[in-house]
Design a protein around this motif. Structure first.
Motif, mmCIF file in Angstrom:
data_model
loop_
_atom_site.group_PDB
_atom_site.id
_atom_site.type_symbol
_atom_site.label_atom_id
_atom_site.label_comp_id
_atom_site.label_asym_id
_atom_site.label_seq_id
_atom_site.Cartn_x
_atom_site.Cartn_y
_atom_site.Cartn_z
ATOM 1 N N GLU A 47 0.804 -1.209 -0.112
ATOM 2 C CA GLU A 47 -0.076 -0.050 -0.135
ATOM 3 C C GLU A 47 1.062 1.216 0.067
ATOM 4 N N ALA A 48 2.007 1.480 0.814
ATOM 5 C CA ALA A 48 2.735 2.422 0.987
ATOM 6 C C ALA A 48 3.526 2.669 -0.512
ATOM 7 N N ALA A 49 3.976 1.517 -1.082
ATOM 8 C CA ALA A 49 4.534 1.867 -2.450
ATOM 9 C C ALA A 49 3.608 2.395 -3.389
ATOM 10 N N LEU A 50 2.310 1.835 -3.452
ATOM 11 C CA LEU A 50 1.580 2.421 -4.453
ATOM 12 C C LEU A 50 1.229 3.959 -4.131
ATOM 13 N N HIS A 51 1.216 4.422 -2.951
ATOM 14 C CA HIS A 51 0.925 5.870 -2.604
ATOM 15 C C HIS A 51 2.174 6.713 -3.172
ATOM 16 N N PHE A 52 3.410 5.946 -2.575
ATOM 17 C CA PHE A 52 4.568 6.758 -3.284
ATOM 18 C C PHE A 52 4.666 7.059 -4.665
ATOM 19 N N GLU A 53 4.092 6.014 -5.385
ATOM 20 C CA GLU A 53 4.353 6.138 -6.879
ATOM 21 C C GLU A 53 3.157 7.008 -7.342
#
Length: 305
Positions: A47-53
């Motif tokens: 989830e964190a990676a998707l928000h950063f992208e």
């Protein structure tokens, strides 16, 4: 998580946008980055990676992409981590330590993953499997094997194709804007040659009329053969009469002579009629009608053909 600044409003992408739109993008980028930070701290790494992208999508920022790479690595998604680290290095703006770590990690991951290097005209975007859609040119990573690549070109329908990746190898792929082919004019269809007329059908030789003619002719031959026998008998009777003339021997010789003449005439008539029925030419239409009659001393063949 490595210390990283939030996406800066002074990102290069802001130069070509209005102040209001740039402010909105910057605000959304900060919001996405903050949500990613919270998810990262809660160890919800995917989830964190998707928000950063997503933050990098609103405001292109190497730090956001680098942080997404860290999150994907912790989520055990090496192919997506390699994508994020690689994009961060392409964008530029990392500090020396982050740059060194990103290069080292990309090198490690690409030894076990397959790499697809895509080039295409400006404005084209590609997506490998269900990963994030990327603008070209771009390097995409995946496990060894066959993957589905989705290609989106401006003004064209979405295209899907299969690509094969090998571990430790870079597979180049150049996408081109193929010109539309002009519609081909239909080639003139050559007229089929006229069919040759069928040869006229020939009726069988032995039709009803000719069969009757054969029978009649055969009867004529038989009667003529009998006339020979009768003639021999008539000659013997005449010799007997000459040796001893009597009324009885005279009548007998005369009778045999008469029947010999009748047989000769009848046989000749029957033979001639039979031959005529056999050799007479057929008409194109109509049916043959044949009649044969005879009596003592005569024979008649008649009909229409």
């Amino acid at each position: 998580m490595a210390q990283a600044d939030e996406p800066s409003p002074s990102s290069p992408s802001s130069a070509s946008t209005s102040p209001a739109a740039a402010a909105d993008s910057a605000a959304e980028a900060r919001s996405q980055y903050q949500m990613g930070t919270q998810a990262f701290q809660a160890k919800r790494y995917s989830e964190a990676a998707l928000h950063f992208e997503a933050a990098a999508g609103f405001r292109t920022n190497a730090v956001a992409l680098y942080t997404a790479g860290l999150a994907w690595d912790l989520a055990s998604r090496p192919e997506r981590a390699a994508d994020a680290f690689g994009r961060a290095l392409e964008v530029g703006g990392l500090d020396p330590k982050q740059t060194g770590l990103a290069k080292e990690r990309v090198g490690q991951l690409e030894r076990t993953l397959g790499t697809l290097s895509v080039t295409a005209p400006e404005g084209w975007k590609v997506q490998l499997d269900t990963f994030s859609e990327m603008a070209t040119p771009v390097r995409l990573h995946g496990s060894p094997g066959v993957h589905a690549l989705t290609v989106r070109a401006p003004g064209k329908a979405i295209e899907r194709r299969d690509v094969s990746l090998d571990a430790g190898k870079v597979t180049p792929l150049e996408l081109k804007d193929e010109p539309k082919e002009a519609p081909k004019e239909p080639e003139p269809v050559a007229a089929a040659p006229p069919e040759a007329p069928a040869p006229p059908a020939h009726a069988e030789f032995w039709n009803t009329r000719r069969v009757v003619g054969g029978i009649v002719g055969g009867a004529g031959v038989a009667v003529l053969a009998s006339s020979i026998v009768l003639g021999l008998q008539a000659n013997s009777a005449k010799d007997a009469y000459d040796a001893g003339p009597t009324r009885a021997s005279f009548d007998h010789a005369s009778s045999l002579q008469t029947w010999t003449n009748v047989a000769i005439i009848s046989g000749a008539v029957l033979l001639a009629g039979g031959v005529a029925l056999v050799v007479w030419p057929d008409k194109e239409s109509g049916h043959a009608h044949v009649s044969v009659s005879g009596g003592p001393g005569f024979g008649v063949v008649g009909g229409s053909f």
